[in-house]
Enzyme design. Structure first.
Site, PDB file in Angstrom:
ATOM      1  CG  HIS A 152      -1.163  25.820   9.491  1.00  0.00           C
ATOM      2  ND1 HIS A 152      -1.630  25.618   8.211  1.00  0.00           N
ATOM      3  CD2 HIS A 152      -1.442  24.666  10.155  1.00  0.00           C
ATOM      4  CE1 HIS A 152      -2.163  24.419   8.126  1.00  0.00           C
ATOM      5  NE2 HIS A 152      -2.060  23.814   9.279  1.00  0.00           N
ATOM      6  CG  HIS A 199      -4.943  27.509  10.765  1.00  0.00           C
ATOM      7  ND1 HIS A 199      -5.173  27.275   9.444  1.00  0.00           N
ATOM      8  CD2 HIS A 199      -4.522  26.330  11.271  1.00  0.00           C
ATOM      9  CE1 HIS A 199      -4.896  26.011   9.168  1.00  0.00           C
ATOM     10  NE2 HIS A 199      -4.488  25.420  10.252  1.00  0.00           N
ATOM     11  CG  HIS A 214       0.114  19.509  11.881  1.00  0.00           C
ATOM     12  ND1 HIS A 214      -0.996  19.350  12.668  1.00  0.00           N
ATOM     13  CD2 HIS A 214      -0.194  20.513  11.028  1.00  0.00           C
ATOM     14  CE1 HIS A 214      -1.942  20.212  12.313  1.00  0.00           C
ATOM     15  NE2 HIS A 214      -1.481  20.941  11.318  1.00  0.00           N
ATOM     16  CG  HIS A 246      -8.694  20.339   8.283  1.00  0.00           C
ATOM     17  ND1 HIS A 246      -8.444  19.200   9.006  1.00  0.00           N
ATOM     18  CD2 HIS A 246      -7.483  20.830   7.929  1.00  0.00           C
ATOM     19  CE1 HIS A 246      -7.136  19.034   9.085  1.00  0.00           C
ATOM     20  NE2 HIS A 246      -6.532  19.988   8.434  1.00  0.00           N
ATOM     21  CE1 TYR A 255      -2.422  17.547   9.962  1.00  0.00           C
ATOM     22  CE2 TYR A 255      -4.508  16.538   9.347  1.00  0.00           C
ATOM     23  CZ  TYR A 255      -3.802  17.594   9.890  1.00  0.00           C
ATOM     24  OH  TYR A 255      -4.473  18.683  10.351  1.00  0.00           O
ATOM     25  CD  GLU A 265      -2.575  20.267   7.513  1.00  0.00           C
ATOM     26  OE1 GLU A 265      -2.101  21.155   8.254  1.00  0.00           O
ATOM     27  OE2 GLU A 265      -3.791  20.073   7.388  1.00  0.00           O
TER      28      GLU A 265
HETATM   29 FE   LIG Z   1      -2.858  21.950   9.983  1.00  0.00          FE
END
Ligand SMILES: [Fe+2]
Length: 307
Positions: A152, A199, A214, A246, A255, A265
């Site tokens: 992503h 996502h 990112h 997260h 990251y 990431e």
């Molecule tokens: Fe991300």
């Protein structure tokens, strides 16, 4: 096939300053395989568990950042419908990219955040695709961080609202989570998915257009995130934040920066999303926990450094 329309994010072209350093980073450390050159300034790569021709293009340029990001559609009819609906309602700049080896035409639309978003359906299988008959989990032992696929991206730009509307109403993506602005009404950042991932893309409202926050590569486990951190420590890769989790998407993450300053990431876990799930909503004063779940506060660099 239960997932129709847009299937997933599948290709990104980013700008890097130098090939040699970038290759060490993306090939040897993250573990992508080199597919070949497009021309003297563009290099194709893919992760070991991806079937399609390539997923990442490094474009040697003066300035880091993103050229375009593209989504795979199930067929050309889906693309025709998206083209028509976009022309009718949105009048975004439209352009075809037809110079990506292995790919048919990539239909791109420049959305209000300033990003070029591509859609394609025709793509050849990679020469070195994962095994499909009595398959081993990998053909060649994965290298470095053992990234399985490009997962992503997070993009920053103006008028996130219209951009998200297009992604949901025309492309058919679902909103998995939103982070509200301070006013508690509008979305500051929206997480969008085309499938069962938490996502494929997140978009944050930001004054400057066409910003890359990112690109993210998927790892198999929390233990692999630890292995990625060990690699970063050993090879002096600049870490931005993590290893951590997260709250949003629940992914386990670290990251870091590539040698050109693009943020990467390495991401594992996260929940499975289904389109009947409600949108998860984060208030502005919970942004810290949403992004940096354990620290419950964002670091300045995460907010202020981008390409
Ligand atoms: Fe991300």
């Amino acid at each position: 096939m239960a997932i129709t329309g847009i299937l997933r994010v599948g290709l990104v072209q980013i700008r890097v300053l130098d090939f040699e350093e970038s290759l060490v980073h993306y090939r040897d450390r993250i573990g992508l395989d080199v597919v070949g050159n497009i021309d003297e300034n563009r290099l194709m790569l893919k992760a070991y568990d991806e079937f399609d021709h390539h997923s990442v293009v490094l474009h040697r340029a003066e300035k880091a950042g993103i050229d375009f990001i593209a989504f795979k559609a199930d067929n050309e009819e889906t693309i025709d419908r998206i083209k028509k609906e976009t022309e009718d309602k949105y009048k975004f700049n439209y352009e075809i990219i037809d110079d990506q080896p292995g790919f048919g035409p990539i239909h791109t639309f420049t959305v209000p955040t300033g990003h070029k978003i591509g859609i394609y359906s025709e793509v050849e299988m990679a020469e070195d695709y994962p095994m499909i008959q009595n398959p081993f989990i990998w053909k060649k032992e994965p290298r470095g961080m053992r990234a399985t696929h490009f997962d992503h991206a997070l993009l920053y730009g103006p008028d996130q609202k219209t951009t998200v509307e297009w992604f949901t109403k025309v492309l058919g993506l679902s909103i998995s989570e939103i982070l509200l602005k301070e006013d508690g009404k509008e979305s500051l950042c929206t997480w969008l998915t085309a499938n069962t991932r938490g996502h494929d893309l997140a978009v944050l409202d930001f004054p400057e257009p066409n910003v890359l926050h990112h690109i993210s590569f998927h790892l198999n486990s929390w233990e692999d995130v630890g292995n990625a951190a060990d690699i970063m420590a050993r090879y002096d890769i600049s870490i931005d934040a993590g290893p951590m989790r997260h709250g949003i998407t629940r992914g386990q993450t670290i990251y870091f920066f590539d040698p050109s300053g693009n943020r990467n990431e390495a991401y594992a876990g996260g929940y499975e999303y289904f389109p009947d799930h409600p949108v998860r909503v984060w208030d502005y004063d919970h942004a810290g926990a949403g992004i940096f779940y354990y620290d419950k506060a964002l670091n300045d660099r995460f907010l202020s450094v981008y390409t």
